[in-house]
Scaffold this motif. Structure first.
Motif, PDB file in Angstrom:
ATOM      1  N   MET A   1       0.845  -1.189   0.000  1.00 48.57           N
ATOM      2  CA  MET A   1       0.000   0.000   0.000  1.00 48.57           C
ATOM      3  C   MET A   1       0.888   1.251   0.000  1.00 48.57           C
ATOM      4  SD  MET A   1      -3.201  -0.664   0.021  1.00 48.57           S
ATOM      5  CE  MET A   1      -4.383  -1.897   0.349  1.00 48.57           C
ATOM      6  N   ASN A   2       0.415   2.255  -0.698  1.00 52.93           N
ATOM      7  CA  ASN A   2       1.165   3.494  -0.841  1.00 52.93           C
ATOM      8  C   ASN A   2       0.183   4.659  -0.765  1.00 52.93           C
ATOM      9  OD1 ASN A   2       3.212   5.371  -1.659  1.00 52.93           O
ATOM     10  ND2 ASN A   2       2.490   5.192  -3.756  1.00 52.93           N
ATOM     11  N   ILE A   3       0.513   5.659   0.026  1.00 57.45           N
ATOM     12  CA  ILE A   3      -0.315   6.875   0.091  1.00 57.45           C
ATOM     13  C   ILE A   3       0.502   8.019  -0.473  1.00 57.45           C
ATOM     14  CG2 ILE A   3      -1.497   8.533   1.569  1.00 57.45           C
ATOM     15  CD1 ILE A   3      -2.057   6.270   3.503  1.00 57.45           C
ATOM     16  N   ARG A   4      -0.142   8.774  -1.365  1.00 58.13           N
ATOM     17  CA  ARG A   4       0.510   9.955  -1.927  1.00 58.13           C
ATOM     18  C   ARG A   4      -0.549  10.994  -2.262  1.00 58.13           C
ATOM     19  NH1 ARG A   4      -0.724  10.113  -7.113  1.00 58.13           N
ATOM     20  NH2 ARG A   4      -0.737   8.265  -8.414  1.00 58.13           N
ATOM     21  N   ALA A   5      -0.070  12.192  -2.560  1.00 56.49           N
ATOM     22  CA  ALA A   5      -0.983  13.269  -2.936  1.00 56.49           C
ATOM     23  C   ALA A   5      -1.740  12.888  -4.208  1.00 56.49           C
ATOM     24  CB  ALA A   5      -0.199  14.560  -3.156  1.00 56.49           C
ATOM     25  N   TYR A   6      -2.998  13.244  -4.233  1.00 49.89           N
ATOM     26  CA  TYR A   6      -3.868  13.076  -5.405  1.00 49.89           C
ATOM     27  C   TYR A   6      -3.360  14.059  -6.447  1.00 49.89           C
ATOM     28  CZ  TYR A   6      -8.687  12.772  -7.479  1.00 49.89           C
ATOM     29  OH  TYR A   6      -9.797  12.572  -8.262  1.00 49.89           O
ATOM     30  N   ARG A   7      -3.102  13.576  -7.653  1.00 44.57           N
ATOM     31  CA  ARG A   7      -2.564  14.452  -8.678  1.00 44.57           C
ATOM     32  C   ARG A   7      -3.266  14.227 -10.017  1.00 44.57           C
ATOM     33  NH1 ARG A   7       2.986  11.349  -7.838  1.00 44.57           N
ATOM     34  NH2 ARG A   7       2.637   9.586  -9.210  1.00 44.57           N
ATOM     35  N   GLU A   8      -2.997  15.136 -10.915  1.00 47.93           N
ATOM     36  CA  GLU A   8      -3.572  15.034 -12.252  1.00 47.93           C
ATOM     37  C   GLU A   8      -3.244  13.655 -12.827  1.00 47.93           C
ATOM     38  OE1 GLU A   8      -3.848  17.766 -16.282  1.00 47.93           O
ATOM     39  OE2 GLU A   8      -2.182  18.086 -14.899  1.00 47.93           O
ATOM     40  N   GLY A   9      -4.224  13.032 -13.435  1.00 50.01           N
ATOM     41  CA  GLY A   9      -4.042  11.693 -13.970  1.00 50.01           C
ATOM     42  C   GLY A   9      -4.630  10.610 -13.084  1.00 50.01           C
ATOM     43  N   ASP A  10      -4.954  10.956 -11.829  1.00 53.58           N
ATOM     44  CA  ASP A  10      -5.536   9.979 -10.894  1.00 53.58           C
ATOM     45  C   ASP A  10      -7.061   9.941 -10.946  1.00 53.58           C
ATOM     46  OD1 ASP A  10      -3.038   9.247  -9.881  1.00 53.58           O
ATOM     47  OD2 ASP A  10      -3.127  10.736  -8.257  1.00 53.58           O
ATOM     48  N   GLU A  11      -7.675  10.866 -11.685  1.00 58.85           N
ATOM     49  CA  GLU A  11      -9.131  10.999 -11.664  1.00 58.85           C
ATOM     50  C   GLU A  11      -9.847   9.713 -12.072  1.00 58.85           C
ATOM     51  OE1 GLU A  11      -7.093  13.140 -13.258  1.00 58.85           O
ATOM     52  OE2 GLU A  11      -7.548  15.178 -12.572  1.00 58.85           O
ATOM     53  N   LYS A  12      -9.352   9.021 -13.095  1.00 54.90           N
ATOM     54  CA  LYS A  12      -9.998   7.785 -13.556  1.00 54.90           C
ATOM     55  C   LYS A  12      -9.986   6.724 -12.451  1.00 54.90           C
ATOM     56  CE  LYS A  12     -10.016   4.371 -17.244  1.00 54.90           C
ATOM     57  NZ  LYS A  12      -9.296   3.135 -17.161  1.00 54.90           N
ATOM     58  N   ALA A  13      -8.869   6.597 -11.762  1.00 50.55           N
ATOM     59  CA  ALA A  13      -8.764   5.623 -10.672  1.00 50.55           C
ATOM     60  C   ALA A  13      -9.714   5.972  -9.529  1.00 50.55           C
ATOM     61  CB  ALA A  13      -7.323   5.538 -10.175  1.00 50.55           C
ATOM     62  N   VAL A  14      -9.895   7.267  -9.262  1.00 47.91           N
ATOM     63  CA  VAL A  14     -10.826   7.691  -8.208  1.00 47.91           C
ATOM     64  C   VAL A  14     -12.268   7.415  -8.635  1.00 47.91           C
ATOM     65  CG1 VAL A  14     -11.696   9.673  -6.894  1.00 47.91           C
ATOM     66  CG2 VAL A  14      -9.235   9.357  -7.209  1.00 47.91           C
ATOM     67  N   LYS A  15     -12.595   7.668  -9.886  1.00 51.76           N
ATOM     68  CA  LYS A  15     -13.947   7.356 -10.381  1.00 51.76           C
ATOM     69  C   LYS A  15     -14.236   5.869 -10.238  1.00 51.76           C
ATOM     70  CE  LYS A  15     -14.389  11.164 -13.617  1.00 51.76           C
ATOM     71  NZ  LYS A  15     -14.523  11.628 -14.983  1.00 51.76           N
ATOM     72  N   GLU A  16     -13.269   5.026 -10.562  1.00 51.77           N
ATOM     73  CA  GLU A  16     -13.453   3.578 -10.422  1.00 51.77           C
ATOM     74  C   GLU A  16     -13.633   3.185  -8.959  1.00 51.77           C
ATOM     75  OE1 GLU A  16      -9.957   2.172 -12.450  1.00 51.77           O
ATOM     76  OE2 GLU A  16     -10.856   2.518 -14.442  1.00 51.77           O
ATOM     77  N   PHE A  17     -12.894   3.827  -8.063  1.00 53.65           N
ATOM     78  CA  PHE A  17     -13.042   3.625  -6.617  1.00 53.65           C
ATOM     79  C   PHE A  17     -14.467   3.978  -6.184  1.00 53.65           C
ATOM     80  CE2 PHE A  17     -12.575   5.941  -2.440  1.00 53.65           C
ATOM     81  CZ  PHE A  17     -12.407   4.828  -1.623  1.00 53.65           C
ATOM     82  N   ASN A  18     -14.939   5.150  -6.609  1.00 53.57           N
ATOM     83  CA  ASN A  18     -16.291   5.585  -6.255  1.00 53.57           C
ATOM     84  C   ASN A  18     -17.354   4.636  -6.806  1.00 53.57           C
ATOM     85  OD1 ASN A  18     -15.529   7.827  -4.746  1.00 53.57           O
ATOM     86  ND2 ASN A  18     -15.550   9.190  -6.508  1.00 53.57           N
ATOM     87  N   ILE A  19     -17.156   4.132  -8.007  1.00 53.97           N
ATOM     88  CA  ILE A  19     -18.107   3.176  -8.600  1.00 53.97           C
ATOM     89  C   ILE A  19     -18.164   1.902  -7.758  1.00 53.97           C
ATOM     90  CG2 ILE A  19     -18.473   1.637 -10.583  1.00 53.97           C
ATOM     91  CD1 ILE A  19     -17.430   4.025 -12.343  1.00 53.97           C
ATOM     92  N   ARG A  20     -16.979   1.397  -7.342  1.00 56.58           N
ATOM     93  CA  ARG A  20     -16.962   0.186  -6.499  1.00 56.58           C
ATOM     94  C   ARG A  20     -17.691   0.436  -5.191  1.00 56.58           C
ATOM     95  NH1 ARG A  20     -11.777   0.241  -8.140  1.00 56.58           N
ATOM     96  NH2 ARG A  20     -10.947   0.761  -6.084  1.00 56.58           N
ATOM     97  N   ASP A  57      -0.902  -2.414  -4.366  1.00 55.45           N
ATOM     98  CA  ASP A  57       0.276  -2.746  -5.173  1.00 55.45           C
ATOM     99  C   ASP A  57      -0.005  -2.763  -6.671  1.00 55.45           C
ATOM    100  OD1 ASP A  57       1.767  -2.921  -2.868  1.00 55.45           O
ATOM    101  OD2 ASP A  57       1.491  -5.077  -2.658  1.00 55.45           O
ATOM    102  N   ASP A  58      -1.291  -2.860  -7.047  1.00 57.32           N
ATOM    103  CA  ASP A  58      -1.674  -2.851  -8.456  1.00 57.32           C
ATOM    104  C   ASP A  58      -2.066  -1.451  -8.932  1.00 57.32           C
ATOM    105  OD1 ASP A  58      -1.299  -5.630  -8.808  1.00 57.32           O
ATOM    106  OD2 ASP A  58      -3.236  -6.011  -7.852  1.00 57.32           O
ATOM    107  N   HIS A  59      -1.784  -0.432  -8.112  1.00 56.88           N
ATOM    108  CA  HIS A  59      -2.071   0.970  -8.432  1.00 56.88           C
ATOM    109  C   HIS A  59      -3.571   1.241  -8.546  1.00 56.88           C
ATOM    110  CE1 HIS A  59       2.218   1.370  -8.920  1.00 56.88           C
ATOM    111  NE2 HIS A  59       2.192   0.384  -9.792  1.00 56.88           N
ATOM    112  N   ILE A  60      -4.347   0.523  -7.739  1.00 57.98           N
ATOM    113  CA  ILE A  60      -5.795   0.729  -7.657  1.00 57.98           C
ATOM    114  C   ILE A  60      -6.081   1.525  -6.394  1.00 57.98           C
ATOM    115  CG2 ILE A  60      -8.037  -0.419  -7.396  1.00 57.98           C
ATOM    116  CD1 ILE A  60      -6.790  -2.809  -8.941  1.00 57.98           C
ATOM    117  N   VAL A  61      -6.896   2.577  -6.501  1.00 56.40           N
ATOM    118  CA  VAL A  61      -7.238   3.389  -5.335  1.00 56.40           C
ATOM    119  C   VAL A  61      -8.119   2.567  -4.405  1.00 56.40           C
ATOM    120  CG1 VAL A  61      -8.468   5.445  -4.524  1.00 56.40           C
ATOM    121  CG2 VAL A  61      -7.046   5.575  -6.574  1.00 56.40           C
ATOM    122  N   ARG A  62      -7.718   2.488  -3.134  1.00 55.14           N
ATOM    123  CA  ARG A  62      -8.472   1.759  -2.113  1.00 55.14           C
ATOM    124  C   ARG A  62      -8.949   2.669  -0.994  1.00 55.14           C
ATOM    125  NH1 ARG A  62      -9.980  -2.775  -4.695  1.00 55.14           N
ATOM    126  NH2 ARG A  62      -8.193  -3.733  -5.706  1.00 55.14           N
ATOM    127  N   GLY A  63      -8.573   3.955  -1.061  1.00 54.91           N
ATOM    128  CA  GLY A  63      -9.022   4.897  -0.042  1.00 54.91           C
ATOM    129  C   GLY A  63      -8.434   6.270  -0.275  1.00 54.91           C
TER     130      GLY A  63
END
Length: 118
Positions: A1-20, A57-63
């Motif tokens: 697991m890795n936490i970092r600042a939300y940056r440009e390019g992460d929006e799609k991963a966040v949308k997928e997180f919200n959908i789940r 580890d698969d670069h999927i947003v989990r939180g």
């Protein structure tokens, strides 16, 4: 697991997180824009928000969580304190990620040891 600042390019991963989250019954969603529309970080302002994301580890947003920084006067000293906002993890809908909430909190407290939440 890795936490970092939300940056440009992460929006799609966040949308997928919200959908789940929504598909499993969650009512809260994480912002889908990487810069706060309410309190963006602007030079020489004392109040702003920063967004952070938890990736597996698969670069999927989990939180993720938000810190809203602002100044307070305490005992006559001006001190920057952070409001811990919208800590949200897949752990609310999937027990595989139950630990994620604690991981988010521990990361936030490292960024600002003067942390509060409402």
């Amino acid at each position: 697991m890795n936490i970092r600042a939300y940056r440009e390019g992460d929006e799609k991963a966040v949308k997928e997180f919200n959908i789940r989250l929504k598909s499993l019954g969650a009512t809260h969603q994480f912002p889908e824009k990487y810069i706060s529309t309410w309190l963006p970080k602007v030079p020489n302002t004392g109040i702003y928000q920063e967004y952070y994301l938890l990736f597996d580890d698969d670069h999927i947003v989990r939180g993720g969580y938000i810190l809203k920084y602002q100044f307070f006067i305490i005992n006559g000293k001006k001190i920057k304190i952070a409001d811990y906002q919208l800590p949200l993890s897949e752990g609310i809908v999937n027990s595989k990620y139950n630990f994620a909430g604690l991981v988010l909190y521990k990361n936030a407290i490292k960024k600002s040891n003067l942390l509060f939440a409402l």
